[in-house]
Design a protein around this motif. Structure first.
Motif, PDB file in Angstrom:
ATOM      1  N   CYS A 453       0.836  -1.199   0.000  1.00 28.38           N
ATOM      2  CA  CYS A 453       0.000   0.000   0.000  1.00 28.38           C
ATOM      3  C   CYS A 453       0.865   1.241   0.000  1.00 28.38           C
ATOM      4  O   CYS A 453       1.996   1.240   0.502  1.00 28.38           O
ATOM      5  CB  CYS A 453      -0.962   0.011   1.181  1.00 28.38           C
ATOM      6  N   VAL A 454       0.323   2.293  -0.574  1.00 29.96           N
ATOM      7  CA  VAL A 454       0.909   3.626  -0.504  1.00 29.96           C
ATOM      8  C   VAL A 454       0.048   4.438   0.458  1.00 29.96           C
ATOM      9  O   VAL A 454      -1.181   4.472   0.320  1.00 29.96           O
ATOM     10  CB  VAL A 454       0.946   4.290  -1.894  1.00 29.96           C
ATOM     11  N   VAL A 500       1.357   1.501  -9.175  1.00 31.79           N
ATOM     12  CA  VAL A 500       2.273   0.525  -8.599  1.00 31.79           C
ATOM     13  C   VAL A 500       2.418  -0.643  -9.566  1.00 31.79           C
ATOM     14  O   VAL A 500       1.417  -1.240  -9.978  1.00 31.79           O
ATOM     15  CB  VAL A 500       1.786   0.007  -7.226  1.00 31.79           C
ATOM     16  N   VAL A 517       6.989   2.005  -7.442  1.00 34.40           N
ATOM     17  CA  VAL A 517       5.955   2.998  -7.164  1.00 34.40           C
ATOM     18  C   VAL A 517       6.244   4.219  -8.034  1.00 34.40           C
ATOM     19  O   VAL A 517       7.359   4.738  -8.047  1.00 34.40           O
ATOM     20  CB  VAL A 517       5.942   3.389  -5.678  1.00 34.40           C
ATOM     21  N   ALA A 520       4.362   9.015  -6.528  1.00 36.78           N
ATOM     22  CA  ALA A 520       3.978   9.199  -5.129  1.00 36.78           C
ATOM     23  C   ALA A 520       4.165  10.664  -4.728  1.00 36.78           C
ATOM     24  O   ALA A 520       5.241  11.233  -4.921  1.00 36.78           O
ATOM     25  CB  ALA A 520       4.808   8.299  -4.231  1.00 36.78           C
ATOM     26  N   SER A 524       4.593  10.885   1.289  1.00 35.60           N
ATOM     27  CA  SER A 524       3.962   9.563   1.248  1.00 35.60           C
ATOM     28  C   SER A 524       4.849   8.515   1.906  1.00 35.60           C
ATOM     29  O   SER A 524       6.061   8.687   2.079  1.00 35.60           O
ATOM     30  CB  SER A 524       3.684   9.151  -0.198  1.00 35.60           C
ATOM     31  N   VAL A 526       5.199   3.982   2.080  1.00 38.79           N
ATOM     32  CA  VAL A 526       4.834   2.746   1.413  1.00 38.79           C
ATOM     33  C   VAL A 526       5.021   1.603   2.408  1.00 38.79           C
ATOM     34  O   VAL A 526       5.904   1.657   3.275  1.00 38.79           O
ATOM     35  CB  VAL A 526       5.682   2.528   0.133  1.00 38.79           C
ATOM     36  N   GLN A 528       4.755  -2.855   2.864  1.00 42.04           N
ATOM     37  CA  GLN A 528       4.619  -4.207   2.311  1.00 42.04           C
ATOM     38  C   GLN A 528       4.452  -5.175   3.465  1.00 42.04           C
ATOM     39  O   GLN A 528       5.255  -5.201   4.394  1.00 42.04           O
ATOM     40  CB  GLN A 528       5.871  -4.581   1.521  1.00 42.04           C
ATOM     41  N   THR A 573       8.124  -0.893   6.044  1.00 42.22           N
ATOM     42  CA  THR A 573       7.673   0.444   5.679  1.00 42.22           C
ATOM     43  C   THR A 573       8.868   1.308   5.254  1.00 42.22           C
ATOM     44  O   THR A 573      10.020   1.006   5.583  1.00 42.22           O
ATOM     45  CB  THR A 573       6.964   1.138   6.859  1.00 42.22           C
TER      46      THR A 573
END
Length: 634
Positions: A453-454, A500, A517, A520, A524, A526, A528, A573
């Protein structure tokens, strides 16, 4: 009698000579069907038209749920009796005949027995689904049930069934329900232009949904899941098989697709018998084996009979020995046992009985090779395997040492072409990057597993519509790739140009997860995540950053998964702005004392949009590039 997985299931002694992997033979399948039917029939109405099983009602209401109980158990009884050449020692068909007469006497009337009318799918349309099971049950048992009915009951039953032909199905596998009703009516000499139209329309749509490699999409989008086997293959293949020479060309056409599907689908079952937990309606459980059984019954399969039985019996045994049958002898709404997060809004107390479809295996008589050949190991048990399925955009990845099968999803979503993307409709059953036979996705309110996610302004994105970029495999490794536009639940629903691109490379017990990505905005972040595991399974889930990631933490998922009460999820992150490349290693294993992930790779190099890693075990190199997309290993 050997110890039974449940007192309601009086299973015979295991036969480890014939079935060294599962101990199950044909008699076990008959006993399981009888036990499940006996428990369900304790909840029948006096006129036997409805089986009002206990539990939370579905959105269609209790009357529809009662019909569902009748129809879905009828499938199990029909396969049981038809497979025995009409022998019915428990008198199942007498009960279903009585229920048919009661239920069709005054359809739509608000009384104890009357069946609900079949209406359009958006008007409590669940009875259309159940009409297919009623029709198929009647077709399978025609000599012993339909042909002995009073003519007036046959006429009433036909009129009720024709509601499926006159109303609008949902825009997916539902079109095969009127198709199945029409097939029955034609088989008993009641066909006409209306039945012909229903059949033609369904088969026309089926052609547009076929995407190759034995895979149908469940509608006009890219929903690939277990409905491919237990619906989209099952209904046309069984219809043509029951029609015999009259539809031999159809059986060849759809049977060849089933054969191609099974060549890959045979790898979707773990060493413990579990099917991959992926997609909706997982409470149907061992229905996942329907396509395997139908292939064995019709001969449209690449699998040896002993392999087919190992897959089928392994799946049945898996659930019967893990609490799928409750104290009342009923299949519960859930996976192992009851599990609310497994369910959909259309799930009602009798929904799990679509598992009855797996009893199509009983159409193979006792002297059929499916039951007489010695059990053989499943395809995934011979060696580690990575199999790419480019048509649905899936990558299947199994390890022999622990029997775990993983599915890396780069092509299946649950977004219809007419729908916009919305984070409010996040679907854990399709939107995650990976699924397995030993883990389930976390619930929407929990930290998502296997997710990239972003975060923009503190709001995490959701992966909804998935755009496949390709898939392939070589000797002992494979890859799949896709891209998606992140969507958000609050603030700006989408960020312009934010995108993405994702690649998964699988080899051994390792998963190399690479993401680029693009676009962005400043500020921001990111994230996982890896596999969700908990105290109920002796599993190791690990995640290790190779490039771009700065922090690793364990997050809790208090609602757990279908496999565990609570779960922990490893999560990486980092900050991100503009375009950036991220790479990580993930693993899910039950192997004792696995080697730490940081030692698996000896070198990582990044050159613009190209990442290269060297593996410690054999010195091989994996190279992933994004401009253009290239994945190489050697």
């Amino acid at each position: 009698m050997s110890p039974s997985p449940h007192p309601a299931l009086r299973l015979p002694e295991e036969d480890r000579d014939l079935s060294p992997y599962t101990g199950y033979a044909r008699a076990h399948w008959e006993a399981a069907a009888d036990g499940l039917l006996d428990a369900a029939w304790r909840w029948a109405t006096p006129g036997r038209a409805l089986l009002d099983l206990p539990g939370r009602p579905s959105r269609s209401g209790v009357r529809s749920d009662g019909l569902e109980g009748y129809a879905r158990t009828f499938l199990a009884a029909a396969f049981r009796v038809a497979g025995a050449g009409g022998e019915d020692p428990h008198g199942w068909l007498e009960r279903y005949a009585a229920g048919l007469a009661s239920g069709t006497r005054a359809p739509g009337r608000d009384d104890t027995e009357s069946w609900p009318l079949i209406l359009d799918h958006h008007v409590q349309g669940q009875p259309m689904v159940e009409s297919a099971s009623v029709a198929l049950g009647l077709r399978l048992t025609r000599p012993w049930l339909w042909d002995r009915l009073d003519p007036a009951v046959r006429d009433r039953a036909e009129e009720w069934l024709r509601g499926a032909l006159r109303h609008v199905p949902a825009a997916n596998n539902w079109y095969l329900f009127p198709f199945t009703v029409a097939g029955f009516l034609e088989s008993v000499g009641r066909g006409d232009a209306e039945t012909a139209r229903a059949r033609e329309r369904a088969l026309e749509l089926l052609e547009t949904w076929y995407r190759g490699q034995g895979w149908y999409a469940d509608g006009d989008g890219r929903a690939f899941d277990h409905y491919n086997g237990w619906a989209l293959h099952a209904y046309p293949v069984l219809d043509a098989h029951l029609a015999g020479d009259r539809l031999a060309a159809d059986e060849d056409r759809y049977g060849s697709r089933l054969r191609e599907h099974l060549a890959g689908f045979a790898y979707f079952f773990g060493g413990d018998g579990a099917p991959l937990y992926f997609g909706r309606s997982m409470t149907y459980r061992f229905a996942a084996g329907t396509a395997v059984a139908l292939g064995a019954v019709t001969g449209h399969t690449p699998l040896a009979p002993g392999v087919s039985r190992r897959l089928l019996s392994g799946s049945l045994r898996y659930f019967l020995h893990r609490g799928a049958v409750g104290e009342d002898g009923l299949l519960s709404l859930g996976w192992h046992g009851p599990h609310e997060a497994t369910l959909q809004r259309y799930s009602g107390p009798a929904s799990p009985y679509w598992a009855s479809k797996a009893f199509v295996s009983l159409l193979a008589p006792a002297d059929h090779p499916l039951w007489t050949a010695p059990e053989e190991s499943a395809p995934g048990e011979a060696a580690d395997r990575v199999l790419a399925l480019p048509a649905p955009g899936l990558l299947v990845h199994s390890t022999r040492a622990d029997g775990i099968v993983r599915l890396h999803n780069h092509g299946s979503d649950h977004v219809a072409p007419h729908q916009g993307e919305s984070a409010a409709e996040e679907d854990p059953l399709y939107g995650r990057q990976a699924y397995s036979t030993r883990t389930g996705p976390t619930a929407p309110a929990n930290v998502p597993d296997n997710h990239l996610c972003v975060e923009v302004a503190g709001v995490p994105s959701v992966r909804r519509r998935i755009h496949p970029l390709g898939a392939g495999h070589g000797d002992g490794w494979g890859w799949a790739a896709s891209w998606h536009r992140p969507v958000f639940a609050s603030g700006a629903r989408m960020v312009p140009a934010l995108r993405v691109e994702s690649v998964t490379v699988a080899r051994g017990r390792y998963e190399l997860r690479v993401h680029r990505v693009i676009g962005a905005p400043p500020g921001s972040r990111v994230a996982q995540s890896g596999w969700a595991t908990g105290p109920d399974e002796p599993l190791v889930s690990a995640l290790h950053g190779l490039h771009g990631w700065t922090d690793l933490a364990e997050r809790r998922a208090p609602q757990g998964t279908a496999f565990t009460r609570t779960a922990g999820v490893p999560r990486l992150t980092a900050a991100v702005e503009g375009t950036a490349l991220f790479a990580a290693l993930a693993t899910l294993t039950a192997t004792p004392e696995p080697a730490p992930l940081p030692t698996a790779v000896t070198r990582v190099s990044v050159d613009g949009a190209v990442l290269e890693v060297r593996w410690a075990d054999d010195g091989s190199t994996t190279r992933v590039g994004f401009e253009p997309l290239t994945v190489e290993h050697g």
